[in-house]
Scaffold this active site. Structure first.
Site, PDB file in Angstrom:
ATOM      1  N   ASP A  18       0.893  -1.360  -0.079  1.00 22.75           N
ATOM      2  CA  ASP A  18      -0.094  -0.052  -0.010  1.00 22.75           C
ATOM      3  C   ASP A  18       0.810   1.256  -0.093  1.00 22.75           C
ATOM      4  OD1 ASP A  18      -2.404   1.553  -0.026  1.00 22.75           O
ATOM      5  OD2 ASP A  18      -2.844   1.084   2.053  1.00 22.75           O
ATOM      6  N   ASN A  66     -10.912  -2.984  -6.333  1.00 22.10           N
ATOM      7  CA  ASN A  66      -9.856  -2.180  -7.184  1.00 22.10           C
ATOM      8  C   ASN A  66     -10.150  -1.815  -8.822  1.00 22.10           C
ATOM      9  OD1 ASN A  66      -6.636  -3.291  -5.931  1.00 22.10           O
ATOM     10  ND2 ASN A  66      -7.720  -1.625  -5.360  1.00 22.10           N
TER      11      ASN A  66
HETATM   12  C1  FPP Z   1      -1.960   0.364  -3.164  1.00 22.72           C
HETATM   13  O1  FPP Z   1      -1.392   1.631  -3.503  1.00 22.72           O
HETATM   14  C2  FPP Z   1      -1.309  -0.705  -4.411  1.00 22.72           C
HETATM   15  C3  FPP Z   1      -2.353  -1.264  -5.395  1.00 22.72           C
HETATM   16  C4  FPP Z   1      -3.825  -1.277  -5.429  1.00 22.72           C
HETATM   17  C5  FPP Z   1      -1.701  -1.999  -6.336  1.00 22.72           C
HETATM   18  C6  FPP Z   1      -0.376  -2.577  -6.113  1.00 22.72           C
HETATM   19  C7  FPP Z   1       0.267  -3.007  -7.338  1.00 22.72           C
HETATM   20  C8  FPP Z   1       1.519  -3.033  -7.458  1.00 22.72           C
HETATM   21  C9  FPP Z   1       2.558  -2.952  -6.431  1.00 22.72           C
HETATM   22  C10 FPP Z   1       2.254  -2.885  -9.040  1.00 22.72           C
HETATM   23  C11 FPP Z   1       1.535  -4.062  -9.801  1.00 22.72           C
HETATM   24  C12 FPP Z   1       1.869  -5.466  -9.142  1.00 22.72           C
HETATM   25  C13 FPP Z   1       2.634  -6.290  -9.731  1.00 22.72           C
HETATM   26  C14 FPP Z   1       3.114  -7.865  -9.106  1.00 22.72           C
HETATM   27  C15 FPP Z   1       3.159  -6.134 -11.080  1.00 22.72           C
HETATM   28  P1  FPP Z   1      -2.516   2.565  -3.498  1.00 22.72           P
HETATM   29  O2  FPP Z   1      -2.456   3.085  -4.954  1.00 22.72           O
HETATM   30  O3  FPP Z   1      -3.713   2.161  -2.885  1.00 22.72           O
HETATM   31  O4  FPP Z   1      -1.746   3.831  -2.561  1.00 22.72           O
HETATM   32  P2  FPP Z   1      -2.478   4.960  -1.881  1.00 22.72           P
HETATM   33  O5  FPP Z   1      -3.433   4.346  -0.711  1.00 22.72           O
HETATM   34  O6  FPP Z   1      -1.287   5.732  -1.487  1.00 22.72           O
HETATM   35  O7  FPP Z   1      -3.354   5.691  -2.899  1.00 22.72           O
END
Ligand code: FPP
Length: 247
Positions: A18, A66
């Site tokens: 996250d 998501n």
């Molecule tokens: C949360 O950060 C992250 C996600 C919803 C996606 C996670 C994906 C990756 C790390 C990249 C793709 C993964 C692979 C395995 C190729 P957020 O966007 O919710 O962050 P925020 O809470 O700060 O907005």
């Protein structure tokens, strides 16, 4: 200096990655740039996990919720997944890491499904190291899917509902072939499970770190595993029983 990791590392570490969006925002960059950096962290953590002797690593890469994000971000994440799978195919083979997925992957774009199948097929004979990607995953959807599959098995006479136990029912979960996580890590300071592996985490130790996922590195994993090593895991028993063995 953080203390050394425990002699007995957790068999299975699950991570809620996250903070990509906040990492990008703090730098005046588009959210997708945060996800892009997040992919580099995935590579670092897969390496570090193997070095530490963690045999199962599960990453929450895309939740069933998501899809609610802006279309541009969703397609950006799918593009990154496709890029990651193409780039990592040879590395995973070289490192003898088996790729698994949990979640309703049948709803992912066809190109991503194809890449997933290709990598899973090419790594399916490896047993020691395991990378599990949770994709279009939700614990509540998983429970509903398991209930449906179990009901079909009861109707077909393969299961007897009077004899239902967690051990039998959990065979219908996406995670049937995986051990339960020993340690859950969530980055970015949020302290919730967000519909991730809710039953499988029943006895997991949890470590919450303020570090944003793109900044998470080997030292952070070592620190979390060190913290795990200092916890007393009782699984419902008492401290005395843990020390002297069950009576
Ligand atoms: C949360 O950060 C992250 C996600 C919803 C996606 C996670 C994906 C990756 C790390 C990249 C793709 C993964 C692979 C395995 C190729 P957020 O966007 O919710 O962050 P925020 O809470 O700060 O907005």
């Amino acid at each position: 200096m953080s203390p050394p990791p425990p002699a007995q590392p957790p068999l299975h570490v699950a991570i809620i990655m996250d903070g990509n969006g906040r990492w990008a925002k703090a730098r005046g960059l588009p959210r997708l740039e945060g996800h892009r950096r997040g992919v580099e962290t995935v590579r670092t953590v897969v390496d570090a996990a193997r070095e530490l002797g963690i045999r199962y690593l599960t990453l929450y890469a895309f939740s069933a919720e998501n899809w609610k994000r802006p279309g541009e971000e969703v397609s950006g994440l799918m593009g990154l997944l496709d890029f990651f799978l193409k780039r990592e195919l040879n590395n995973l083979i070289k490192e003898k890491v088996r790729l698994h997925t949990i979640g309703r992957t049948e709803a992912l774009p066809p190109n991503v499904q194809r890449e997933l199948e290709r990598v899973k097929e090419a790594t399916k004979h490896f047993t020691e190291w395991n990378l599990v990607l949770a994709l279009n995953y939700g614990a509540q959807t998983e429970a509903a899917d398991a209930a449906r599959a179990y009901a079909v098995a009861v109707q077909a006479g393969r299961e007897n509902s009077d004899e239902a136990t967690w051990e039998k029912f959990s065979r219908y979960f996406y995670t049937a072939d995986l051990p339960d996580p020993d340690l859950l890590i969530r980055t970015s300071g949020e302290m919730r499970l967000s519909n991730f592996l809710m039953l499988q985490l029943a006895y997991a130790e949890m470590v919450f770190t303020p570090t944003l996922w793109p900044d998470f590195g080997r030292a952070d994993l070592v620190a979390a595993v060190g913290e795990f090593g200092r916890r007393e895991r009782r699984f419902g028993a008492t401290t005395e029983q843990i020390k002297t063995g069950p009576r």
